[in-house]
Design a protein around this motif. Structure first.
Motif, short mmCIF file in Angstrom:
data_model
loop_
_atom_site.label_atom_id
_atom_site.label_comp_id
_atom_site.label_asym_id
_atom_site.label_seq_id
_atom_site.Cartn_x
_atom_site.Cartn_y
_atom_site.Cartn_z
N ILE A 85 -27.08 -22.93 54.41
CA ILE A 85 -28.52 -22.99 54.16
C ILE A 85 -29.13 -24.18 54.89
N ALA A 86 -28.42 -25.29 54.86
CA ALA A 86 -28.92 -26.52 55.48
C ALA A 86 -29.15 -26.35 56.98
N THR A 105 -34.54 -32.98 59.82
CA THR A 105 -34.34 -33.99 60.86
C THR A 105 -35.65 -34.68 61.18
N LEU A 106 -36.74 -33.91 61.21
CA LEU A 106 -38.07 -34.47 61.46
C LEU A 106 -38.44 -35.51 60.40
N PRO A 127 -31.12 -35.84 55.22
CA PRO A 127 -29.95 -34.99 55.44
C PRO A 127 -30.32 -33.52 55.27
N PRO A 128 -29.71 -32.61 56.02
CA PRO A 128 -30.06 -31.19 55.95
C PRO A 128 -29.96 -30.61 54.54
N GLU A 129 -29.04 -31.15 53.73
CA GLU A 129 -28.84 -30.63 52.36
C GLU A 129 -30.07 -30.81 51.48
N PRO A 153 -27.78 -33.88 42.76
CA PRO A 153 -26.32 -33.81 43.03
C PRO A 153 -25.92 -34.21 44.45
N LEU A 154 -26.88 -34.50 45.32
CA LEU A 154 -26.59 -34.66 46.74
C LEU A 154 -26.09 -36.05 47.14
N GLY A 155 -26.21 -37.03 46.24
CA GLY A 155 -25.79 -38.38 46.58
C GLY A 155 -26.67 -39.01 47.64
N LEU A 156 -27.99 -38.85 47.50
CA LEU A 156 -28.93 -39.40 48.48
C LEU A 156 -29.01 -40.93 48.37
#
Length: 295
Positions: A42-43, A51-52, A56-58, A80-83
């Motif tokens: 999906i990402a 990216t713009l 991160p894509p996630e 949950p993504l750990g940003l």
């Protein structure tokens, strides 16, 4: 001060229901996508967009759900993504301007700003408010921009041995996260209810309608403040209504929207300062432009 206890309880319960029915399923969906290794697929589709934004894509699903649904859905996907602290600040700035588009654009339309103008303006401003973070070196804005931030809830270090254990573990984490957000938002509702109960606000006349509309939208937002905004718009000139609308499309619900992301480590000063700066700038530009073209 007249504190409306019934309004506070009613609003808190209503919001808690929204949080529970949003955060739990979307949090679990995000975890399931990662469990079955579908998130990278999906990402990839949304990678040019993320990216713009230097994300991160996630984070794509968090952005999409925030724009079209609400911030609780965005938080559920992002948690949950750990940003990093930097990622949460970027996400908070962008979605602080561009979120809940279907609902809030409908309110803007009732105030005199059509869908095309409101959506287009908010989309452009969502990118503009990010410019300081994209241009200025992160080392000058953050002590540690790459620090991974989480809320008070913690993901367990125990790796589930089967799918049933995985679901039970992540369900518990989603419920804990929901409870923490409910506590935070309930505190904010308590504060805004107290502010609305101040006697001097209840006694103002309609000569202060512009100020009242600005303060209401700034504190409680476009959706929750719709009643007051629509009521006070009756006593405002077209220039005042447009100035208020465009201000609020950049900076509204400044307490709740901000703290939801600060809860995960976003920089509170950047979230509030940047949005207020651009919102105030827009307010004066609209006022001057409208005055010049109607003189």
């Amino acid at each position: 001060m007249n504190f409306d206890t019934k309004a506070f309880i009613r609003s808190s319960l209503s919001t808690a229901k929204i949080i529970l029915t949003t955060v739990i399923p979307y949090f679990l969906l995000a975890e399931l996508l990662m469990y079955f290794e579908l998130m990278p697929i999906i990402a990839q589709v949304f990678e040019p967009f993320t990216t713009l934004l230097n994300l991160p894509p996630e984070a794509a699903l968090a952005l999409a759900s925030g724009v079209f649904l609400n911030l609780y859905a965005a938080i559920a996907f992002a948690a949950p993504l750990g940003l990093s602290v930097y990622d949460w600040t970027i996400l908070g700035l962008f979605l602080g301007v561009l979120h809940s588009i279907p609902v809030e654009s409908a309110i803007m339309k009732k105030l005199g700003v059509d869908w095309i103008h409101s959506v287009g303006f908010r989309l452009i401003m969502a990118f503009i408010v990010l410019m300081p973070l994209l241009i200025i070196p992160t080392e000058l804005l953050f002590d540690d921009p790459n620090k991974i931030s989480t809320a008070l809830y913690q993901t367990t270090s125990v790796i589930p041995t089967n799918f049933t254990d995985f679901i039970l573990q992540k369900s518990g984490e989603s419920i804990l996260l929901s409870i923490e957000i409910i506590i935070l938002v309930s505190l904010i509702i308590f504060i805004t209810t107290a502010i609305k109960g101040l006697k001097f606000l209840q006694k103002f006349d309609h000569h202060l309608s512009t100020i009242m509309a600005l303060v209401t939208g700034l504190l409680v937002g476009i959706t929750y403040g719709a009643g007051v905004l629509l009521k006070e718009a009756q006593y405002m000139s077209k220039k005042q209504v447009l100035s208020v609308c465009y201000f609020l499309m950049v900076a509204h619900a400044i307490i709740e929207d901000t703290l939801l992301f600060v809860f995960f480590g976003a920089d509170i000063y950047l979230l509030i300062g940047i949005r207020l700066f651009f919102a105030t700038l827009v307010f004066f530009i609209i006022s001057i432009y409208y005055t010049h073209n109607t003189a």
